[in-house]
Design a protein around this motif. Structure first.
Motif, mmCIF file in Angstrom:
data_model
loop_
_atom_site.group_PDB
_atom_site.id
_atom_site.type_symbol
_atom_site.label_atom_id
_atom_site.label_comp_id
_atom_site.label_asym_id
_atom_site.label_seq_id
_atom_site.Cartn_x
_atom_site.Cartn_y
_atom_site.Cartn_z
ATOM 1 N N MET A 16 19.668 35.841 -0.121
ATOM 2 C CA MET A 16 19.399 37.180 0.411
ATOM 3 C C MET A 16 20.357 37.531 1.540
ATOM 4 N N TRP A 20 22.958 40.587 1.566
ATOM 5 C CA TRP A 20 22.865 41.570 2.643
ATOM 6 C C TRP A 20 24.236 41.838 3.266
ATOM 7 N N LEU A 29 19.125 49.258 2.420
ATOM 8 C CA LEU A 29 17.911 49.520 3.193
ATOM 9 C C LEU A 29 17.691 51.020 3.358
ATOM 10 N N LEU A 32 16.193 52.268 0.262
ATOM 11 C CA LEU A 32 14.796 51.840 0.199
ATOM 12 C C LEU A 32 13.921 52.687 1.115
ATOM 13 N N TRP A 253 12.955 35.774 -5.487
ATOM 14 C CA TRP A 253 13.638 36.552 -4.448
ATOM 15 C C TRP A 253 15.069 36.054 -4.287
ATOM 16 N N GLU A 257 17.531 40.085 -6.994
ATOM 17 C CA GLU A 257 18.343 41.095 -6.322
ATOM 18 C C GLU A 257 19.830 40.945 -6.678
ATOM 19 N N SER A 278 15.697 46.459 -6.720
ATOM 20 C CA SER A 278 15.036 45.163 -6.850
ATOM 21 C C SER A 278 14.164 44.856 -5.640
ATOM 22 N N LEU A 279 14.629 45.233 -4.451
ATOM 23 C CA LEU A 279 13.801 45.065 -3.258
ATOM 24 C C LEU A 279 12.519 45.883 -3.368
ATOM 25 N N LEU A 283 8.687 44.352 -3.426
ATOM 26 C CA LEU A 283 7.679 44.757 -2.447
ATOM 27 C C LEU A 283 6.475 45.412 -3.115
#
Length: 318
Positions: A16, A20, A29, A32, A253, A257, A278-279, A283
């Motif tokens: 992850m 990122w 983000l 999202l 996880w 992603e 995917s995030l 969630l």
């Protein structure tokens, strides 16, 4: 927690982190944070339907092996198993617990077989949808051109699935113990999946469960700004979701992603969009399992409830 579980958590965190920093996590983000809540709610409903239908599939599978599981209990147990699977490395501890708690009527062996076959049927259906989607794209591309590495990956997965089938069929040639285990497994598969009564129900349930799962991911993609056609959903989303069965991280996880980030550019979207979709799915999936915490709380209260003393009850009777 043992060393293996610690390594799985570490791998998830490392993957992850790499995603990122390598894919501009802030952009993912932002997508999202701007996600359309209506599509996220639709994804939650789809995953809830998947859970209820999966519980029904388990109940029907177990009944073919001599177990009687009430529907309300099946749904509660399935929610609880999902909470455990989503929270612990490996992704199967919840299913193992489900088998242990359902062992009383037919024994642990049959309870374990019912859980294993129920989960296996779902994965087989996902493979079949992937194969049919790849075939459809090959015959009629319809705007989706799969590169050689994706077709190679699909072919490798299908060969692996075929190898498992052949291994089950030929396991009896290895030893007496393997022969007995293979015969038991084949008998359980016939009883739960291939009888005249079970087959139509299993086909309908597995197709509905797979459709709910794929649709939920497509809704999460739509919420974060990417519209996937039915063909794109049938081909790309199974590849993304199949990463979740690999016991490398916690509930897929990182792997999921990474797969989404790598595959979304094939439909004209950015890798960040795949990361965000995917995030969102992870969630939403986690949120959809929260009723399992209620099941766990009820079970703990039931276990902690004091047992009345029979002698005191007898003294209290007039």
């Amino acid at each position: 927690m043992n060393v293996t579980h610690g390594l799985q958590i570490l791998v998830a965190l490392v993957v992850m982190s790499l995603l990122w920093f390598g894919l501009d996590g802030r952009q993912a983000l932002r997508l999202l944070a701007e996600a359309d809540p209506r599509w996220l709610a639709a994804a939650t409903l789809a995953l809830t339907a998947q859970t209820v239908l999966s519980a029904l599939r388990w109940r029907i599978t177990a009944r073919q092996l001599g177990q009687t599981i009430p529907m309300t209990r099946a749904v509660g147990e399935y929610y609880l198993a999902q909470v455990v699977n989503q929270s612990l490395p490996g992704g199967v501890m919840g299913d193992a617990g489900r088998a242990v708690r359902a062992r009383h009527e037919a024994g642990l062996k049959r309870a374990g077989a019912a859980v294993a076959i129920e989960r296996m049927a779902g994965q087989v259906t996902l493979f079949l949808v992937l194969a049919l989607g790849a075939l459809a794209v090959t015959l009629h591309p319809d705007g989706l051109a799969l590169p050689a590495w994706v077709m190679g990956l699909i072919g490798l997965l299908l060969v692996a699935a075929l190898g498992m089938v052949l291994a089950i069929a030929g396991a009896g040639r290895l030893s007496r113990r393997a022969d007995a285990a293979a015969r038991d497994l084949r008998a359980a598969l016939r009883a739960t999946l291939l009888t005249r009564d079970a087959l139509p129900r299993q086909i309908a349930l597995n197709l509905a469960i797979t459709a709910a799962n794929l649709t939920a991911f497509a809704f999460c993609a739509r919420a974060t700004g990417t519209v996937l056609s039915p063909t794109e959903t049938a081909v790309l989303v199974p590849l993304i979701l199949l990463t979740m069965i690999l016991p490398v991280t916690v509930s897929g996880w990182g792997l999921r992603e990474g797969a989404a980030a790598g595959l979304f550019p094939l439909v004209g979207a950015t890798a960040q969009a795949g990361f965000a979709a995917s995030l969102a799915f992870g969630l939403v999936f986690l949120a959809s399992t929260l009723p399992g915490l209620l099941v766990l709380l009820i079970q703990r209260r039931r276990d902690a409830a004091p047992i009345a003393n029979p002698s005191s009850i007898a003294q209290a009777d007039p």
